[in-house]
Design an enzyme around this catalytic site. Structure first.
Site, PDB file in Angstrom:
ATOM      1  N   SER A 233       0.747  -1.317  -0.113  1.00 60.02           N
ATOM      2  CA  SER A 233       0.023  -0.094   0.044  1.00 60.02           C
ATOM      3  C   SER A 233       0.799   1.200   0.040  1.00 60.02           C
ATOM      4  O   SER A 233       1.680   1.455  -0.989  1.00 60.02           O
ATOM      5  CB  SER A 233      -1.047  -0.033   1.231  1.00 60.02           C
ATOM      6  OG  SER A 233      -2.004   0.891   1.057  1.00 60.02           O
ATOM      7  N   GLU A 364      -9.254  -4.867  -4.030  1.00 57.21           N
ATOM      8  CA  GLU A 364      -8.753  -4.018  -3.721  1.00 57.21           C
ATOM      9  C   GLU A 364      -9.714  -2.717  -2.879  1.00 57.21           C
ATOM     10  O   GLU A 364      -9.429  -2.037  -2.139  1.00 57.21           O
ATOM     11  CB  GLU A 364      -7.766  -3.347  -4.681  1.00 57.21           C
ATOM     12  CG  GLU A 364      -6.589  -4.146  -4.889  1.00 57.21           C
ATOM     13  CD  GLU A 364      -5.297  -4.088  -3.964  1.00 57.21           C
ATOM     14  OE1 GLU A 364      -5.679  -3.714  -2.815  1.00 57.21           O
ATOM     15  OE2 GLU A 364      -4.459  -4.982  -4.021  1.00 57.21           O
ATOM     16  N   HIS A 477      -8.059  -5.193   0.806  1.00 54.67           N
ATOM     17  CA  HIS A 477      -6.701  -4.732   0.706  1.00 54.67           C
ATOM     18  C   HIS A 477      -5.850  -4.950   1.866  1.00 54.67           C
ATOM     19  O   HIS A 477      -6.586  -4.845   3.171  1.00 54.67           O
ATOM     20  CB  HIS A 477      -6.867  -3.270   0.610  1.00 54.67           C
ATOM     21  CG  HIS A 477      -5.690  -2.414   0.554  1.00 54.67           C
ATOM     22  ND1 HIS A 477      -5.119  -2.264  -0.776  1.00 54.67           N
ATOM     23  CD2 HIS A 477      -5.085  -1.472   1.533  1.00 54.67           C
ATOM     24  CE1 HIS A 477      -3.938  -1.383  -0.559  1.00 54.67           C
ATOM     25  NE2 HIS A 477      -3.997  -0.789   0.717  1.00 54.67           N
TER      26      HIS A 477
END
Length: 613
Positions: A233, A364, A477
């Site tokens: 990320s 995601e 995510h």
């Protein structure tokens, strides 16, 4: 990268479980007072570590090693300074403080959010790193993996249980390093042109840790000529920015970017927006005293005098519009660390010989929807209306013009089922995930490959059996990390046997890449092969409990929309306000016609029809 946070335990590893791990092998073993394996000399002085048990044997851990002077008081907002030497032996046997940050209280006590919250005291004195190394120490130089955590540049900590380095180190015999870096305003507030708050000091913290690795990792058995930088990320975006910044580029040799890229729309801001946010935060906390006026020096002096919590309490109010997957203080294109925008640097770069591993998870966008998209919650099925979908597009793509938002709606609507709540929920998840993660990663992979880099790409598709988020969120995510770090190897965490095997396979891929730049195992040529990603073939693999499956074109249709069509559309219509209004009118007429047609078709389908025709 994660939206707003609350501390202090990782629910997947509850306090009784942590105590149990400590007592029966998860904690330190009793050692002689001066076990030579646990004494290391680095440039700053001597360190004493501890021996930890992983399920299959011991590792050495050196936790809470200072690599910079505390960035407190007059050092707030300034670049880090290397740690001065210390006398005697420094105990490196426990994690140190977490960098001051916002804490998520949206779902108190819920393990899905608590696992990302700080698990140590918050402090601005937080620039410490950790090293895990095989026990006994390797006799020959061993490849090094350096981890950068995510958290939207406003949160995160190297001490989180999900980043426990013992499992990967023990299973693969690598040296693993992780560091803290400043986040939020403390790491990324910028008054460009000012020496008092230049911006990007969180990235400079990371760079200083990488310099420390080059100078000291050999003392732990690591090979400073074989360093792989990996992150997820915002951590992945950070990895990418180090790739694009020449002073960082020589400090590592391979890169892994998990669910993030430096060219993501959330990852950087320009100098004007950075200054606007910094001065707005200053006004919100009463700086400079007496109201408007004053220069940068006075403003920063005032901000340094404010309690850290004051800055945290106000930082979310500087965003220019309501949004999900946007963060207040992020890296700035300052002309120094980043000499140009990431997109421009990627397009102009020479990446010949670079070895890169990139990838995404299956869903995601879903994680971010419960932090502000209309109609979404972890506590229900989040079956949204079309009106909520349309409003969600505006917060999911907050910088979009009316024309761009209409184009997004057109592309992501299932026009055979334009009102279906489940399809609208999935569509908005795809909008957020594609726009912010998948398509920037795909674009980066293609550009790097076209410019001579050797690239491997994946999509992670396994939903952990222990996952606490609702089923509709799929594989969210951040939830590949526990497998990359090998947590399923700990029996008390109750993963399945198949997940344990899967984690071992993923650790082997990552370690192979760190060793050779190729995730395939040279010792097992009969195993399914992971092919390189090229701009032409666009091959990538699916990572799940099944054997590797090779696919082509990672979300290719959606990414053609985001990376090719939409920029051209906006460029071509930049000054065509009247054309945009006409296009919108036509679009609304066509959209209404499609909905009317679908309703009529459904009505027709339910009518009795002649059975003898």
């Amino acid at each position: 990268m994660r939206p707003p946070w609350c501390p202090l335990h990782t629910p997947s590893l509850t306090p009784p479980l942590l105590l149990l791990l400590f007592l029966i092998g998860g904690g330190a073993e009793a050692e002689g007072p001066e076990d030579p394996e646990l004494l290391v000399m680095v440039r700053g002085g001597r360190l004493r570590g501890l021996r930890l048990m992983a399920p299959r044997g011991p590792v050495s851990a050196f936790l809470g090693i200072p690599f910079a002077e505390p960035p407190v008081g007059p050092r707030r907002f300034l670049p880090p300074e290397p740690k001065r030497p210390w006398p005697g032996v420094l105990n490196a046997t426990a994690f140190q403080s977490v960098c001051y940050q916002y804490v998520d209280t949206l779902y108190p006590g819920f393990e899905g959010t608590e696992m990302w919250n700080p698990n140590r005291e918050l402090s601005e004195d937080c620039l410490y790193l950790n090293v895990w190394t095989p026990y006994p120490r390797p006799s020959s130089p061993t490849p090094v993996l350096v981890w950068i955590y995510g958290g939207g540049f406003y949160s995160g900590a190297s001490s989180l249980d999900v980043y426990d380095g013992r499992f990967l180190t023990q299973a693969e015999g690598t040296v693993l390093v992780s560091m803290n870096y400043r986040v939020g305003a403390f790491g990324f507030l910028a008054l460009p042109g000012s020496r008092e708050a230049p911006g990007n000091v969180g990235l400079l913290d990371q760079r200083l840790a990488l310099q420390w690795v080059q100078e000291n990792v050999a003392a732990f058995g690591g090979d400073p000529t074989s360093v792989t930088l990996f992150g997820e990320s915002a951590g992945a975006a950070s990895v990418g920015m180090h790739l694009l910044s020449p002073p960082s580029r020589g400090l590592f040799h391979r890169a892994v970017l998990q669910s993030g890229a430096p060219n993501g729309p959330w990852a950087t801001v320009g100098v004007g927006e950075a200054r606007r946010r910094a001065t707005l935060l200053a006004r919100l906390v009463g700086c400079p005293p007496g109201g408007a006026g004053g220069n940068d020096t006075e403003l920063v002096a005032c901000l340094r005098a404010r309690p850290a919590q004051d800055l945290v309490d106000h930082e979310w109010r500087v965003l220019p519009q309501e949004s999900v997957f946007r963060f207040s203080f992020v890296p700035v294109v300052d002309g120094d660390f980043l000499s140009d925008t990431p997109e421009a640097l990627i397009n102009a770069g020479d990446f010949h010989g670079l070895q890169v591993l990139v990838g995404v998870v299956k869903d995601e966008g879903s994680y971010f929807l419960v932090y502000g998209a209309p109609g979404f919650s972890k506590d229900n099925e989040s079956l949204i209306s079309r009106a909520q979908f349309l409003a969600g597009v505006r917060v999911g793509v907050p910088q979009a013009s009316d024309l761009a938002a209409e184009a997004v709606v057109l592309h992501y609507t299932d026009w055979l089922h334009p009102e279906d709540p489940a399809r609208l929920r999935e569509a908005l998840s795809d909008v957020v995930g594609d726009h912010n993660v998948v398509c920037p990663v795909a674009q980066l992979a293609g550009r790097l490959a076209a410019q001579g880099a050797r690239v491997y790409a994946y999509i992670f598709e396994h939903r952990a059996s222990t996952l606490s988020w609702p089923l509709w969120m799929g594989v969210p995510h951040g939830y590949e990390i526990e497998f990359i770090f090998g947590l399923p190897l700990e029996p008390s965490l109750n993963y399945t046997i198949e997940e344990r095997t899967f984690a071992q396979r993923l650790m082997r891929y990552w370690a192979n890449f760190a060793r050779t730049g190729d995730p395939n195992d040279p010792r097992d040529p009969k195993a399914p092969q992971w092919p390189p990603y090229t701009a032409g073939a666009q091959q990538y693999v699916s990572l799940n409990l099944r054997p590797l499956e090779v696919r082509r074109g990672l979300r290719a249709q959606a990414c053609a929309f985001w990376n090719r069509f939409l920029p051209k559309l906006l460029s071509a219509t930049d000054t065509l306000d009247e054309a945009e209004r006409q296009w919108k009118a036509e679009f609304h007429r066509w959209s209404s016609y499609m909905v009317h047609w679908k309703n009529q078709f459904d009505h027709y389908s339910k009518q009795d029809r002649c059975s003898d025709l």
